[in-house]
Design a protein around this motif. Structure first.
Motif, PDB file in Angstrom:
ATOM      1  N   SER A  28     -10.084  -1.536   0.382  1.00  0.00           N
ATOM      2  CA  SER A  28      -8.918  -1.347  -0.481  1.00  0.00           C
ATOM      3  C   SER A  28      -9.345  -1.597  -1.918  1.00  0.00           C
ATOM      4  O   SER A  28      -9.790  -2.686  -2.259  1.00  0.00           O
ATOM      5  CB  SER A  28      -7.782  -2.300  -0.122  1.00  0.00           C
ATOM      6  OG  SER A  28      -6.768  -2.261  -1.118  1.00  0.00           O
ATOM      7  N   MET A  66      -7.068   3.287   6.470  1.00  0.00           N
ATOM      8  CA  MET A  66      -5.855   3.430   7.266  1.00  0.00           C
ATOM      9  C   MET A  66      -6.022   2.694   8.591  1.00  0.00           C
ATOM     10  O   MET A  66      -7.040   2.858   9.270  1.00  0.00           O
ATOM     11  CB  MET A  66      -5.557   4.911   7.494  1.00  0.00           C
ATOM     12  CG  MET A  66      -5.171   5.640   6.220  1.00  0.00           C
ATOM     13  SD  MET A  66      -5.066   7.442   6.412  1.00  0.00           S
ATOM     14  CE  MET A  66      -6.733   7.913   5.959  1.00  0.00           C
ATOM     15  N   GLN A 126      -2.942   5.886  -0.493  1.00  0.00           N
ATOM     16  CA  GLN A 126      -3.779   5.644   0.674  1.00  0.00           C
ATOM     17  C   GLN A 126      -4.183   6.937   1.368  1.00  0.00           C
ATOM     18  O   GLN A 126      -5.371   7.188   1.607  1.00  0.00           O
ATOM     19  CB  GLN A 126      -3.042   4.745   1.663  1.00  0.00           C
ATOM     20  CG  GLN A 126      -3.868   4.439   2.900  1.00  0.00           C
ATOM     21  CD  GLN A 126      -3.075   3.679   3.946  1.00  0.00           C
ATOM     22  OE1 GLN A 126      -1.943   4.054   4.264  1.00  0.00           O
ATOM     23  NE2 GLN A 126      -3.642   2.615   4.460  1.00  0.00           N
ATOM     24  N   CYS A 139       1.843   5.210   0.204  1.00  0.00           N
ATOM     25  CA  CYS A 139       1.360   6.286   1.078  1.00  0.00           C
ATOM     26  C   CYS A 139       0.516   7.319   0.346  1.00  0.00           C
ATOM     27  O   CYS A 139      -0.535   7.745   0.837  1.00  0.00           O
ATOM     28  CB  CYS A 139       2.535   6.969   1.757  1.00  0.00           C
ATOM     29  SG  CYS A 139       3.564   5.860   2.750  1.00  0.00           S
ATOM     30  N   ASP A 143      -0.166  -1.177   6.087  1.00  0.00           N
ATOM     31  CA  ASP A 143       0.033   0.099   5.393  1.00  0.00           C
ATOM     32  C   ASP A 143       1.316   0.816   5.812  1.00  0.00           C
ATOM     33  O   ASP A 143       1.382   2.040   5.836  1.00  0.00           O
ATOM     34  CB  ASP A 143      -1.176   1.017   5.584  1.00  0.00           C
ATOM     35  CG  ASP A 143      -1.563   1.190   7.046  1.00  0.00           C
ATOM     36  OD1 ASP A 143      -0.806   0.734   7.921  1.00  0.00           O
ATOM     37  OD2 ASP A 143      -2.625   1.777   7.302  1.00  0.00           O
ATOM     38  N   SER A 159      -7.431   3.249  -0.009  1.00  0.00           N
ATOM     39  CA  SER A 159      -7.642   2.183   0.972  1.00  0.00           C
ATOM     40  C   SER A 159      -7.777   2.803   2.353  1.00  0.00           C
ATOM     41  O   SER A 159      -7.419   3.968   2.568  1.00  0.00           O
ATOM     42  CB  SER A 159      -6.488   1.182   0.954  1.00  0.00           C
ATOM     43  OG  SER A 159      -5.281   1.796   1.345  1.00  0.00           O
ATOM     44  N   VAL A 188       0.847  -1.184   0.000  1.00  0.00           N
ATOM     45  CA  VAL A 188       0.000   0.000   0.000  1.00  0.00           C
ATOM     46  C   VAL A 188       0.886   1.239   0.000  1.00  0.00           C
ATOM     47  O   VAL A 188       1.631   1.471   0.952  1.00  0.00           O
ATOM     48  CB  VAL A 188      -0.924   0.015   1.233  1.00  0.00           C
ATOM     49  CG1 VAL A 188      -1.788   1.267   1.246  1.00  0.00           C
ATOM     50  CG2 VAL A 188      -1.796  -1.243   1.261  1.00  0.00           C
TER      51      VAL A 188
END
Length: 245
Positions: A153, A144, A136, A133, A174, A142, A131
């Motif tokens: 996700s 956290m 996300q 950064c 993550d 997705s 994943v």
């Protein structure tokens, strides 16, 4: 629908197969796809280094190349986020607003715009999902883990449509890989240690591939894997989704 394919410069130079897979996938899913030949760097490296005031030329070129498309799609969350948040010059306010609103990372486009619910793809391997950064926390591709919120996700949703693929998640789902754009240059030792830690959690799951939506993160981990002589390979999400369509 009329889609402009936005290929970040590092993918164009080092991982053209990712660009080709993205193009083929979108075509097979019914999109009218064009690749503007005059596109170049979106300006993210300069902005990350504190020189966003020097990206006007990149903005002008981006607007010129992509202003007429219904949608703009890229296999890179970080570059998409840069355009969404930092494109400010290069065209009329209406043109800039249209681009910022209609530029999408690949998994986001497939789930939210095309609303894909099934894929005729096959990839019979053990795969760990990385994943990134930007995707996300910037694009919200997705959930956290530090938030008490429903888990989701978009990349995993797509991977679970692929026949034969066994998706294995690391304990810290993550965690950053340490790439961070120019961070991996200015803080090399920290970046490499973070990458090694990230890879170790995937190795525990005995994965064959580490998959991701950002080739930059995959490139960082690929370098560490190769230097350590490990057999695990990296692969972009687009390459898996296009594997047997």
């Amino acid at each position: 629908m009329n889609v402009g394919l936005f290929i970040p410069c590092y993918i164009d130079q080092f991982y053209p197969d990712v660009a080709i897979a993205t193009y083929q996938l979108l075509k097979k899913l019914g999109c009218e796809v064009s690749y503007p030949m005059d596109q170049t760097c979106c300006g993210q490296p300069m902005a990350n280094s504190g020189f966003s005031n020097l990206t006007k030329g990149c903005d002008v070129n981006f607007v010129k190349n992509f202003k007429d498309f219904d949608y703009i799609v890229a296999p890179s969350g970080s570059c998409v986020l840069h355009i969404k948040e930092h494109l400010k010059e290069g065209g009329s306010p209406a043109e800039i607003e249209k681009i910022r609103h209609n530029v999408y990372e690949l998994s986001e486009f497939l789930i939210d715009i095309l609303k894909i619910s099934e894929l005729q793809a096959s990839f019979p391997h053990k795969v760990g999902m990385h994943v990134s950064c930007h995707g996300q926390r910037g694009l919200h591709l997705s959930s956290m883990t530090e938030l008490v919120a429903p888990e989701f996700s978009k990349s995993e949703q797509l991977l679970r449509m692929v026949d034969g693929l066994e998706l294995l998640k690391p304990v810290r789902a993550d965690e950053c890989c340490g790439f961070g754009g120019t961070f991996c240059v200015f803080e090399e030792a920290v970046s490499v240690k973070m990458g090694k830690d990230r890879i170790e959690e995937h190795l525990v799951n005995d994965v064959e591939f580490i998959c991701g939506g950002d080739t930059s993160c995959l490139m960082h981990m690929e370098g560490i894997l190769n230097r350590q002589g490990l057999g695990v390979k990296t692969i972009h999400l687009a390459e898996i989704l296009n594997s047997a369509l």
